[in-house]
Design an enzyme around this catalytic site. Sequence first.
Site, PDB file in Angstrom:
ATOM      1  N   PRO A  92       0.821  -1.218   0.000  1.00 42.68           N
ATOM      2  CA  PRO A  92       0.000   0.000   0.000  1.00 42.68           C
ATOM      3  C   PRO A  92       0.853   1.265   0.000  1.00 42.68           C
ATOM      4  O   PRO A  92       0.364   2.343  -0.326  1.00 42.68           O
ATOM      5  CB  PRO A  92      -0.841  -0.122   1.274  1.00 42.68           C
ATOM      6  N   GLU A 119       2.799  -7.277   7.966  1.00 45.33           N
ATOM      7  CA  GLU A 119       3.044  -5.835   7.826  1.00 45.33           C
ATOM      8  C   GLU A 119       4.077  -5.526   6.740  1.00 45.33           C
ATOM      9  O   GLU A 119       4.552  -4.392   6.653  1.00 45.33           O
ATOM     10  CB  GLU A 119       3.520  -5.241   9.163  1.00 45.33           C
ATOM     11  N   ASP A 176     -10.131   1.795 -24.491  1.00 45.10           N
ATOM     12  CA  ASP A 176     -10.111   1.715 -23.033  1.00 45.10           C
ATOM     13  C   ASP A 176     -10.029   3.112 -22.414  1.00 45.10           C
ATOM     14  O   ASP A 176      -9.279   3.954 -22.878  1.00 45.10           O
ATOM     15  CB  ASP A 176      -8.905   0.907 -22.535  1.00 45.10           C
TER      16      ASP A 176
HETATM   17  C1  J9Q Z   1       0.202  -6.083   0.258  1.00 44.05           C
HETATM   18  N1  J9Q Z   1      -2.988  -3.641   1.313  1.00 44.05           N
HETATM   19  O1  J9Q Z   1      -2.861  -2.535  -1.105  1.00 44.05           O
HETATM   20  C2  J9Q Z   1      -3.034  -1.775  -2.222  1.00 44.05           C
HETATM   21  N2  J9Q Z   1      -2.153  -2.143  -3.136  1.00 44.05           N
HETATM   22  C3  J9Q Z   1      -1.406  -3.142  -2.606  1.00 44.05           C
HETATM   23  C4  J9Q Z   1      -1.869  -3.376  -1.319  1.00 44.05           C
HETATM   24  C5  J9Q Z   1      -1.364  -4.350  -0.330  1.00 44.05           C
HETATM   25  C6  J9Q Z   1      -1.941  -4.448   0.951  1.00 44.05           C
HETATM   26  C7  J9Q Z   1      -1.434  -5.377   1.879  1.00 44.05           C
HETATM   27  C8  J9Q Z   1      -0.360  -6.185   1.523  1.00 44.05           C
HETATM   28  C9  J9Q Z   1      -0.307  -5.171  -0.670  1.00 44.05           C
END
Ligand code: J9Q
Length: 273
Positions: A92, A119, A176
């Site tokens: 994220p 995490e 698209d």
């Molecule tokens: C690995 N939330 O969230 C949005 N894009 C990737 C991710 C993500 C997450 C938790 C673990 C990727």
Amino acid sequence: MRLDVVTIFPEYLEPLNVSLVGKARARGQLDVHVHDLRQWTHDRHNTVDDTPYGGGPGMVMKTGPWGEALDQTLADGYDAGAHGPVLVVPTPSGRPFTQELAVELSERPWLIFTPARYEGIDRRVMDEYATRMPVYEVSIGDYVLAGGEAAVLVITEAVARLLPGVLGNAESHRDDSFAPGAMANLLEGPVYTKPPEWRGHAIPDVLVSGHHGKIARWRRDEAFRRTAAHRPDLIERCDPAAFDKKDRETLSILGWAPEPGGRFWRRVEGVEE
Ligand code: J9Q
């Protein structure tokens, strides 16, 4: 293109056998290898995570298994004749995944994905492999997932359909919403097919008028309507000079006006949808 995925949930990647990506594999356009990260653990409990230095909630994925997994994945790929690897780490806190990034990744011969649970992965893993290959930390959106596996499926599908020969004519990319050359970065409007009336819902008359100019104009107005409603940020970024007289009229009906300076559109208060 070669694609490696190292994960603690190999079954999560089963959808790579289905649909467009599955067909690309079957045709030999995509060479997919899914690996279980736990095969590179050496303790009785196949431990892949540990508590974070500095304290705090959750667990961090350990350097050891990832280091061995990536060393062996790289060695096997090179042995098989692959070259030019890129490491793609869904997180994220990564850069946003966009169509532009999908195009960039589709031009690489070899992608290695490292979806993480918990995490995230000990920072030193990305730092180490960044000395050997490009490392892309990528976010697919602002929401919280349990892990990166679903993001791997998303990124893989967006990339695979761009590979030469993967898309049939029936699903070509030129229209698209986010493809370069799409209608001025607008979202697409509604679409209809037969029957002409369904449960009392008719289709818009203009679509059966046979008047191609009017149809194109109607579609463009609907695109503005949807974009203004769902993605006002896309309108705000537009240069007013990019639009013709009718575009500007449509936008003003939707409650948008060019800034006094003239560089952007802005939403005008008190105008209903
Ligand atoms: C690995 N939330 O969230 C949005 N894009 C990737 C991710 C993500 C997450 C938790 C673990 C990727």
